[in-house]
Design a protein around this motif. Structure first.
Motif, PDB file in Angstrom:
ATOM      1  N   GLY A   1       0.781  -1.226   0.000  1.00  0.00           N
ATOM      2  CA  GLY A   1       0.000   0.000   0.000  1.00  0.00           C
ATOM      3  C   GLY A   1       0.811   1.274   0.000  1.00  0.00           C
ATOM      4  O   GLY A   1       0.251   2.363   0.175  1.00  0.00           O
ATOM      5  N   ARG A   2       2.104   1.162  -0.257  1.00  0.00           N
ATOM      6  CA  ARG A   2       2.943   2.355  -0.234  1.00  0.00           C
ATOM      7  C   ARG A   2       3.166   2.914  -1.645  1.00  0.00           C
ATOM      8  O   ARG A   2       3.042   2.199  -2.626  1.00  0.00           O
ATOM      9  N   ARG A   3       3.473   4.185  -1.683  1.00  0.00           N
ATOM     10  CA  ARG A   3       3.768   4.872  -2.941  1.00  0.00           C
ATOM     11  C   ARG A   3       5.282   4.908  -3.075  1.00  0.00           C
ATOM     12  O   ARG A   3       5.963   5.665  -2.386  1.00  0.00           O
ATOM     13  N   VAL A   4       5.819   4.079  -3.963  1.00  0.00           N
ATOM     14  CA  VAL A   4       7.243   3.765  -3.953  1.00  0.00           C
ATOM     15  C   VAL A   4       7.934   4.280  -5.214  1.00  0.00           C
ATOM     16  O   VAL A   4       7.425   4.123  -6.328  1.00  0.00           O
ATOM     17  N   VAL A   5       9.095   4.875  -5.010  1.00  0.00           N
ATOM     18  CA  VAL A   5      10.038   5.172  -6.087  1.00  0.00           C
ATOM     19  C   VAL A   5      11.252   4.274  -5.872  1.00  0.00           C
ATOM     20  O   VAL A   5      11.833   4.265  -4.782  1.00  0.00           O
ATOM     21  N   GLY A   6      11.621   3.502  -6.885  1.00  0.00           N
ATOM     22  CA  GLY A   6      12.817   2.691  -6.841  1.00  0.00           C
ATOM     23  C   GLY A   6      13.911   3.355  -7.658  1.00  0.00           C
ATOM     24  O   GLY A   6      13.677   3.738  -8.805  1.00  0.00           O
ATOM     25  N   ALA A   7      15.098   3.508  -7.083  1.00  0.00           N
ATOM     26  CA  ALA A   7      16.202   4.193  -7.758  1.00  0.00           C
ATOM     27  C   ALA A   7      17.422   3.292  -7.802  1.00  0.00           C
ATOM     28  O   ALA A   7      17.743   2.617  -6.819  1.00  0.00           O
ATOM     29  N   ASP A   8      18.118   3.300  -8.939  1.00  0.00           N
ATOM     30  CA  ASP A   8      19.313   2.485  -9.105  1.00  0.00           C
ATOM     31  C   ASP A   8      20.172   3.120 -10.188  1.00  0.00           C
ATOM     32  O   ASP A   8      19.672   3.892 -11.023  1.00  0.00           O
ATOM     33  N   LEU A   9      21.471   2.783 -10.198  1.00  0.00           N
ATOM     34  CA  LEU A   9      22.369   3.262 -11.251  1.00  0.00           C
ATOM     35  C   LEU A   9      22.333   2.375 -12.490  1.00  0.00           C
ATOM     36  O   LEU A   9      22.716   2.809 -13.577  1.00  0.00           O
ATOM     37  N   SER A  10      21.885   1.137 -12.351  1.00  0.00           N
ATOM     38  CA  SER A  10      21.931   0.177 -13.454  1.00  0.00           C
ATOM     39  C   SER A  10      20.685   0.282 -14.322  1.00  0.00           C
ATOM     40  O   SER A  10      19.573  -0.019 -13.873  1.00  0.00           O
ATOM     41  N   GLU A  11      20.864   0.680 -15.570  1.00  0.00           N
ATOM     42  CA  GLU A  11      19.728   0.759 -16.498  1.00  0.00           C
ATOM     43  C   GLU A  11      19.148  -0.620 -16.758  1.00  0.00           C
ATOM     44  O   GLU A  11      17.936  -0.775 -16.933  1.00  0.00           O
TER      45      GLU A  11
ATOM     46  N   VAL B   1      13.502   5.018 -11.377  1.00  0.00           N
ATOM     47  CA  VAL B   1      14.301   6.103 -11.940  1.00  0.00           C
ATOM     48  C   VAL B   1      15.780   5.808 -11.719  1.00  0.00           C
ATOM     49  O   VAL B   1      16.160   5.081 -10.801  1.00  0.00           O
ATOM     50  N   ARG B   2      16.608   6.407 -12.563  1.00  0.00           N
ATOM     51  CA  ARG B   2      18.051   6.258 -12.412  1.00  0.00           C
ATOM     52  C   ARG B   2      18.567   7.359 -11.496  1.00  0.00           C
ATOM     53  O   ARG B   2      18.259   8.543 -11.685  1.00  0.00           O
ATOM     54  N   ALA B   3      19.355   6.984 -10.498  1.00  0.00           N
ATOM     55  CA  ALA B   3      19.912   7.964  -9.565  1.00  0.00           C
ATOM     56  C   ALA B   3      21.139   7.381  -8.891  1.00  0.00           C
ATOM     57  O   ALA B   3      21.268   6.166  -8.737  1.00  0.00           O
ATOM     58  N   ASP B   4      22.034   8.274  -8.481  1.00  0.00           N
ATOM     59  CA  ASP B   4      23.251   7.917  -7.754  1.00  0.00           C
ATOM     60  C   ASP B   4      23.003   8.197  -6.281  1.00  0.00           C
ATOM     61  O   ASP B   4      22.732   9.346  -5.899  1.00  0.00           O
TER      62      ASP B   4
ATOM     63  N   PHE C   1      21.656  12.704  -4.807  1.00  0.00           N
ATOM     64  CA  PHE C   1      20.414  12.590  -5.563  1.00  0.00           C
ATOM     65  C   PHE C   1      19.426  13.655  -5.109  1.00  0.00           C
ATOM     66  O   PHE C   1      19.535  14.213  -4.010  1.00  0.00           O
ATOM     67  N   SER C   2      18.475  13.937  -5.969  1.00  0.00           N
ATOM     68  CA  SER C   2      17.389  14.862  -5.654  1.00  0.00           C
ATOM     69  C   SER C   2      16.131  14.288  -6.277  1.00  0.00           C
ATOM     70  O   SER C   2      15.910  14.398  -7.487  1.00  0.00           O
ATOM     71  N   LEU C   3      15.316  13.642  -5.459  1.00  0.00           N
ATOM     72  CA  LEU C   3      14.129  12.943  -5.935  1.00  0.00           C
ATOM     73  C   LEU C   3      12.938  13.302  -5.057  1.00  0.00           C
ATOM     74  O   LEU C   3      13.104  13.679  -3.894  1.00  0.00           O
ATOM     75  N   ALA C   4      11.750  13.185  -5.618  1.00  0.00           N
ATOM     76  CA  ALA C   4      10.514  13.429  -4.872  1.00  0.00           C
ATOM     77  C   ALA C   4       9.502  12.370  -5.262  1.00  0.00           C
ATOM     78  O   ALA C   4       9.567  11.797  -6.357  1.00  0.00           O
ATOM     79  N   PRO C   5       8.533  12.079  -4.376  1.00  0.00           N
ATOM     80  CA  PRO C   5       7.552  11.046  -4.680  1.00  0.00           C
ATOM     81  C   PRO C   5       6.670  11.379  -5.877  1.00  0.00           C
ATOM     82  O   PRO C   5       6.251  10.489  -6.610  1.00  0.00           O
TER      83      PRO C   5
END
Length: 274
Positions: free
Chosen positions: A60-70, A86-89, A93-97
């Motif tokens: 039930g969560r609103r999830v962003v998954g981030a990784d360096l590997s395409e 999304v791709r991120a280091d 990083f600067s990410l938002a839900p």
């Protein structure tokens, strides 16, 4: 075989090598988020194939998954849908839900995450103090006041006076798409850089040449980690060696922590100041 990273370049092989059919890592993480009242917006840093992110989404969560590997991200979008990938280091990083149901604790219109999750030693790819500061500063920017950081990693303290995991090759074999693979993995401590260095040599029965791969993790001591967290405005709620998703015996619902930080895994839950 190619000269890249065999496991991260082939996510199906990664999941075959490190199966988690019971979603133990995801269930442990969700238990921690519920225990400390985290809101719904979660960032999974170093999400890999997306298994844990998808489990948190299903909870039930609103999830962003981030990784360096395409390659990992492409696999996750197809095989573990639900989260936004999304791709991120993780070192900066600067990410938002983004928009979604529920705004979480103090996150307004979805501008901040309620929790940052960093499993399977991903945090230890921050090799230097500056990189670790960059990770924690990025977490601080991305989290709502009172937000949680949940991390699971190798325990640097385990290697103080112990060498049972070091300098002796360990072997593993598996079959994938009709090819049999064998890996030889050796760990050594680089004390000057404070790193645990891994050399892994892959061989296959398809006639390809062996591939040697190198990686390393920062060896963080528990009190050192407490200091870094406090300097970035986090209060440690849990810091212990188990049980967890990769301990023996493994974590199960209702398990209590050992209260020590001596074994080879370290589990951390910290809250950002409100």
């Amino acid at each position: 075989m190619t000269s890249g990273n065999l496991l991260t370049d082939h996510p199906e092989l990664y999941e075959a090598r490190f199966p988690d059919p019971g979603r133990l890592a995801g269930r442990w993480t969700e238990d921690r988020l519920r225990r400390y009242g985290a809101g719904p917006a979660v960032l999974d840093l170093g999400c890999g194939t997306g298994r844990d992110a998808a489990h948190l989404h299903a909870a039930g969560r609103r999830v962003v998954g981030a990784d360096l590997s395409e390659a990992m991200l492409a696999y996750a979008r197809v095989h573990h849908p639900g989260p936004r990938y999304v791709r991120a280091d993780l070192r900066d990083f600067s990410l938002a839900p983004g928009p979604g149901p529920g705004s979480g604790s103090g996150s307004g219109a979805g501008a901040s995450f309620d929790a940052v999750v960093c499993l399977d030693s991903a945090l230890l790819y921050c090799h230097t103090n500056d990189e670790l500061d960059g990770f924690l500063a990025s977490c601080r920017r991305s989290l709502a006041p009172g937000g949680l950081l949940v991390a699971e990693m190798r325990n640097g303290a385990y290697f103080l006076g112990r060498n049972d995991l070091l300098d002796t090759p360990r072997y593993n074999a598996l079959s994938w798409q009709g090819t049999s693979y064998r890996s030889m993995t050796t760990l050594r401590v680089d004390r000057t850089a404070q790193l645990l260095r891994r050399t892994r040599v892959w061989t296959a029965d398809d006639g390809s040449a062996p591939v040697e791969q190198h990686s390393a993790w920062r060896l963080l001591l528990p009190q050192e980690l407490r200091h870094f967290l406090a300097s970035h405005g986090f209060t440690v709620l849990e810091l212990h060696d188990g049980p967890g998703p990769r301990t023996e015996p493994p974590w199960q619902e209702g398990a209590l922590s050992t209260g020590s930080a001596d074994a080879d895994r370290l589990h951390v839950v910290a809250r950002l100041a409100g």
